[in-house]
Design an enzyme around this catalytic site. Structure first.
Site, mmCIF file in Angstrom:
data_model
loop_
_atom_site.group_PDB
_atom_site.id
_atom_site.type_symbol
_atom_site.label_atom_id
_atom_site.label_comp_id
_atom_site.label_asym_id
_atom_site.label_seq_id
_atom_site.Cartn_x
_atom_site.Cartn_y
_atom_site.Cartn_z
ATOM 1 N N ASN A 134 0.851 -1.198 0.000
ATOM 2 C CA ASN A 134 0.000 0.000 0.000
ATOM 3 C C ASN A 134 0.881 1.240 0.000
ATOM 4 O O ASN A 134 2.100 1.144 0.023
ATOM 5 C CB ASN A 134 -0.960 -0.025 1.197
ATOM 6 N N ASP A 184 -4.920 -9.324 13.045
ATOM 7 C CA ASP A 184 -5.052 -7.895 13.361
ATOM 8 C C ASP A 184 -4.145 -7.621 14.561
ATOM 9 O O ASP A 184 -4.437 -8.036 15.686
ATOM 10 C CB ASP A 184 -6.509 -7.547 13.665
ATOM 11 N N ILE A 185 -3.039 -6.943 14.303
ATOM 12 C CA ILE A 185 -2.015 -6.754 15.340
ATOM 13 C C ILE A 185 -2.572 -5.888 16.472
ATOM 14 O O ILE A 185 -2.456 -6.216 17.654
ATOM 15 C CB ILE A 185 -0.759 -6.107 14.719
ATOM 16 N N ASP A 198 -4.493 -5.998 5.096
ATOM 17 C CA ASP A 198 -5.550 -6.788 5.732
ATOM 18 C C ASP A 198 -5.529 -8.237 5.263
ATOM 19 O O ASP A 198 -5.954 -9.125 5.979
ATOM 20 C CB ASP A 198 -6.910 -6.159 5.426
HETATM 21 O O1 C5P Z 1 -8.980 -2.006 10.410
HETATM 22 P P1 C5P Z 1 -7.980 -0.994 9.960
HETATM 23 O O2 C5P Z 1 -6.887 -1.578 9.113
HETATM 24 O O3 C5P Z 1 -8.562 0.230 9.346
HETATM 25 O O4 C5P Z 1 -7.332 -0.528 11.310
HETATM 26 C C1 C5P Z 1 -6.254 0.361 11.356
HETATM 27 C C2 C5P Z 1 -5.511 0.197 12.637
HETATM 28 O O5 C5P Z 1 -5.320 -1.172 12.943
HETATM 29 C C3 C5P Z 1 -4.127 0.777 12.565
HETATM 30 O O6 C5P Z 1 -3.753 1.189 13.852
HETATM 31 C C4 C5P Z 1 -3.305 -0.408 12.109
HETATM 32 O O7 C5P Z 1 -1.951 -0.274 12.469
HETATM 33 C C5 C5P Z 1 -3.977 -1.533 12.839
HETATM 34 N N1 C5P Z 1 -3.941 -2.817 12.147
HETATM 35 C C6 C5P Z 1 -3.172 -3.839 12.663
HETATM 36 N N2 C5P Z 1 -3.176 -5.070 12.055
HETATM 37 C C7 C5P Z 1 -3.913 -5.295 10.957
HETATM 38 C C8 C5P Z 1 -4.700 -4.257 10.417
HETATM 39 C C9 C5P Z 1 -4.674 -3.022 11.035
HETATM 40 O O8 C5P Z 1 -2.504 -3.636 13.664
HETATM 41 N N3 C5P Z 1 -3.893 -6.488 10.389
#
Ligand code: C5P
Length: 402
Positions: free
Chosen positions: A214, A309-310, A282
């Site tokens: 991205n 999702d970290i 994602d």
């Molecule tokens: O759900 P979304 O990607 O919009 O969420 C953004 C937030 O979640 C950011 O803080 C991003 O660093 C974190 N994130 C994450 N791991 C993922 C997706 C997003 O830590 N797989």
């Protein structure tokens, strides 16, 4: 007088831009700081020790093997008595030496011996700057924690045009002030605190040569880490393959994929706070193999699978959860409604919502317009430089952990 009482070891390399470093010495003094000048043999071809020493009101250090100078102050002490080491102009040669650990003259030895943050202001011909060797050295130095200011783009002394011009002295001064802006190491409102910051994009392999990525530049994450370091925090900076320079003074962990980023964050725990500024992919390709996908005349169908999702994983930990977990939300539509829901869904304490819709220039750009969403309410900040957003956020984190 933001540099009051600060000592800056200023290494002046051999480039035509060395004359601008004389102005930098003046600006450092005007800001209350003290420049201790080091002139390389190349630098001496462009400016004289007399001018440099007179402006700095300080002896100019030049030789590595100088018995009387060593008797007064050895090169180890010289490199450590400063609060910051600045290399301006940083020539291709000085960068190469520093990137590879050479120590064959005073300047390169000081760079090896120092335990202080280093800021470089590169200056060279555009072809030399763009040469893969220089770019490799720049990346190496950045990974080692060296901060960079410039180079700028424009007409060069050699008549060519492009990147390679040294940053102007006021810009270098601002970078010095930023690097030293807050606390001295080990002091400041976040002294003794450990903060993890994720930053940049992730790359998810499709096959050994292709990947999904991205537009994240990593600028916001780098700026946040730097702002936290300035407030005395110990920062672990977990970054994907970002273009932004790595912040100085952090423990830097370079990763590529979301899975690697999660593992690195978990390995860095415990932490008092964690800021998830990375634009994590994602999805990843379910069956990324070891062989390059062949072009067969029909497009391959890629099956995607969800990445961990970290942010949510860390925010929902039962044990060892950082006291403050901050997420980011990059949205293109219905920013606030989505961001509010996201804060609750992910279980984080704060959410920094930013509009990355087309035309905003936020993703990959240098400015950001954010709303900070907490359990207590919402604050909408004006459009600011990403470094300024970082300063405000770091102040808020320091308050929250106080
Ligand atoms: O759900 P979304 O990607 O919009 O969420 C953004 C937030 O979640 C950011 O803080 C991003 O660093 C974190 N994130 C994450 N791991 C993922 C997706 C997003 O830590 N797989």
């Amino acid at each position: 007088m933001t540099l009051e009482g600060r000592r800056i070891l200023l290494i002046v390399g051999g480039g035509i831009a060395a004359y601008k470093s004389l102005e930098l010495v003046r600006l450092i003094a005007k800001s209350g700081g003290h420049a201790v000048p080091v002139l390389t043999a190349g630098g001496r071809e462009f400016i004289t020790p007399l001018t440099l020493g007179a402006l700095a009101q300080e002896e100019v250090h030049e030789a590595l093997f100088d018995l009387s100078a060593e008797a007064e102050m050895g090169h180890i002490e010289l490199s450590r008595s400063a609060d910051l080491v600045v290399v301006a102009p940083a020539t291709a040669d000085l960068m190469a030496k520093a990137a590879n650990g050479h120590a064959d003259d005073l300047a390169s030895t000081l760079l090896m011996a120092t335990d202080k943050p280093v800021l470089m202001a590169p200056a060279m011909n555009v072809r030399m700057w763009l040469h893969p060797a220089t770019q490799r050295n720049r990346a190496r130095l950045a990974a080692d924690g060296v901060a960079f200011v410039g180079p700028g783009e424009g007409e060069m002394a050699c008549g060519e045009f492009g990147p390679g011009r040294m940053a102007e002295p006021p810009e270098i001064l601002a970078a010095i002030e930023a690097a030293l802006g807050g606390a001295r190491p080990g002091s400041g409102p976040l002294a003794g605190r450990h903060v993890i910051v994720t930053s940049g994009p992730t790359h998810e392999p499709i096959d050994p040569v292709r990947y999904i990525a991205n537009r994240s530049s990593g600028r916001q994450g780098s700026a946040i880490a730097a702002a936290l370091v300035r407030r005395g925090a110990r920062v672990t900076f977990v970054t994907g393959p970002a273009v932004a320079p790595r912040p100085a003074g952090c423990t830097i962990v370079e990763v590529e994929t979301a899975a690697e980023m999660l593992a690195a964050v978990e390995a860095a725990l415990p932490a008092d706070a964690a800021v998830f500024a990375a634009a994590v992919a994602d999805w990843r390709v379910a069956s990324a193999g070891n062989s390059k996908i062949k072009k067969t005349g029909s497009a391959p169908a890629l099956t995607l699978t969800e990445n961990p999702d970290i942010l949510a994983t860390i925010a929902r930990r039962e044990t060892g959860r950082p006291r403050l977990v901050v997420g980011f939300a990059a949205e293109t539509d219905d920013l606030l409604a989505h961001a509010r829901a996201k804060r609750l869904r992910k279980g984080c304490d704060w959410l920094v919502a930013n509009d990355v819709g087309s035309g905003t220039g936020v993703m990959g750009g240098t400015e950001n317009k954010v709303t900070l969403i907490t359990a207590e309410g919402e604050e909408s900040w004006p459009r600011l430089d990403k470094t300024e957003v970082a300063e405000r956020l770091a102040d808020r984190i320091a308050e929250a952990l106080a």
